[in-house]
Design an enzyme around this catalytic site. Structure first.
Site: not given
Ligand code: NAD
Length: 427
Positions: A113, A153
């Protein structure tokens, strides 16, 4: 709640939390102590300071990380995060979870990561591009298509990956260049990405929820759900679950929460959010205080924002049957115990959000073979991988009477254990 539970769990840093989780599984399968020793720290922790020229002409120094936890099963694999709170313990935890996630769904990858500590919302597109390129260049040979393969991510996306790919490819000779497209995954389709990668994390979450519903004989057509975070993982999970007829009652981002008891039109919200980046101006729901989000009664909660969101402060307010962890590490250890004691079921992150890395793997294979798979093929292969992993976890859980999280780590750990026992260590 006892004061020990409070002190022991909610306050742990993210890396301690990840270690505690897999060590419970190690105990459950009586893991050989020498393998526990090897897994107890990441193999490599790379920290880089690199300069970027900002639009103002000023030069700023940024701090970036890449942590490579383990590669006994294959090249390191894991996302890159841009966020002001990026910290070495957070990146170590996320890299550790990747090792187990890849093992759990039988991918030939280890765990890694990375991240850069800054607020991308304060940067122009040009600054983001220069920062991404400088970071990639500074990582140098610490990444590579057969060694360590980043992906998107939080706050990074297909555009970020294309900049990384282009920077890396340009450090190769003309003859080597095209063979290195697979240095990152999650790219745009035109630049070597895979069909279905954008929705893959949310799709994997929904495949897990389908399997849970099938086992429980629960009708998703009548289900209600709430989603924390409306980014890549959250918006896709919501949209795909709504296609089953499930109703989304509330969602939120870091600034606003919105609610509609009759159900929010997820597709209309996605269009609105893509255009404005704002939830509060959406007409199909009312704005509620952020903390009220956790009190809304629904069948399913999908945390899809950041880590440590379901905590002692809100876990007792939850009125749901299932927590489907689309985010990484959204539930603290203390909250986990309370969910368990309240009979609230859980699909743990290393299973629930594994769809993203799974389609990243498909992208990597397509890049290697210069192939393009249609969406139906990607979806079919993803569904098979995720649902098989789900069944392996539920079988272990029923047989051994452990929590679903411990079962998921144990199933993953068993595969890593076999690889170590067969390979031992060199020399
Ligand atoms: P992203 O940046 O697209 O979205 C994150 C979202 O969370 C946004 O809407 C943001 O406003 C919101 N957010 C941030 N802080 C917040 C809070 N305190 N309260 C409420 N909402 C809040 O990110 P993503 O890629 O969707 O990732 C989200 C999660 O999923 C992370 O934990 C990431 O590690 C995990 N994840 C993502 C992927 C991927 O392919 N993108 C894969 C596996 C896991």
């Amino acid at each position: 709640m006892t004061s020990e539970a409070r002190g022991a769990s909610d306050d742990l840093n993210l890396y301690e939390m990840a270690v505690t989780q897999w060590r419970s599984a190690a105990a459950a399968i009586s893991l050989e102590p020498w393998i526990t020793t090897i897994l107890s720290q990441p193999k490599n922790e790379i920290m880089i300071h690199f300069p970027v020229r900002m639009d103002s002409g000023e030069y700023r120094l940024f701090k970036g990380y890449r942590v490579q936890h383990n590669n006994v099963l294959g090249p390191y694999k894991g996302g890159i995060r841009f966020h002001p709170n990026v910290h070495i313990d957070e990146v170590k935890a996320l890299a550790t979870w990747m090792t187990f996630k890849c093992s759990l769904i039988h991918l030939p990858f280890g765990g890694g990561k990375g991240g850069v500590q800054f607020d991308p919302k304060q940067c122009s597109r040009g600054e983001l591009m220069r920062l991404t390129r400088r970071f990639t260049h500074a990582l140098g040979n610490n990444i590579g298509p057969e060694y360590d393969i980043p992906a998107p991510d939080v706050n990074t996306n297909a555009q970020t990956m294309v900049w990384m790919m282009d920077t890396y490819m340009n450090s190769m000779t003309a003859h080597e260049r095209d063979g290195t497209r697979g240095v990152v995954t999650g790219k745009t389709l035109e630049c070597g990405g895979s069909e279905g990668r954008d929705k893959a994390t949310g799709q994997g979450t929904v495949f897990c929820i389908e399997e849970w519903a099938a086992q429980k004989k629960f009708d998703l057509g009548k289900a209600t759900f709430i989603t924390q975070g409306f980014g890549n993982a959250g918006s896709w999970a919501s949209s795909l679950l709504a296609r089953h007829g499930s109703r989304m009652l509330a969602t939120c981002n870091s600034r606003h929460a919105i609610h509609n008891d009759r159900g929010i039109d997820v597709e209309a919200l996605r269009l609105h959010y893509d255009k404005t980046g704002d939830l509060s101006s959406f007409r199909g729901a009312e704005v509620i205080p952020l903390e009220q989000f956790w009190r809304i009664k629904a069948d399913i909660l999908i945390p899809a924002a950041l880590e440590k969101q379901v905590t002692l402060a809100n876990v007792s307010d939850l009125d749901v049957k299932l927590v489907a962890e689309a985010a990484n590490g959204p539930t603290t250890l203390a909250a986990d115990q309370i969910l368990e004691s309240r009979g609230i079921e859980l699909i743990p992150d290393i299973l629930c959000n594994a769809g993203g890395v799974c389609v990243s793997y498909f992208e990597w294979v397509q890049n290697k073979k210069s192939e393009h798979w249609e969406l139906e093929e990607v979806d079919r292969k993803l569904e098979a991988k995720i649902k098989k992993a789900y069944r392996r976890v539920s079988a272990f859980r029923s047989e051994r009477k452990v929590s679903t999280r411990t079962a998921a780590f144990a199933v993953a750990l068993d595969r890593i254990r076999s690889a170590y026992i067969q390979r031992e260590i060199f020399p």
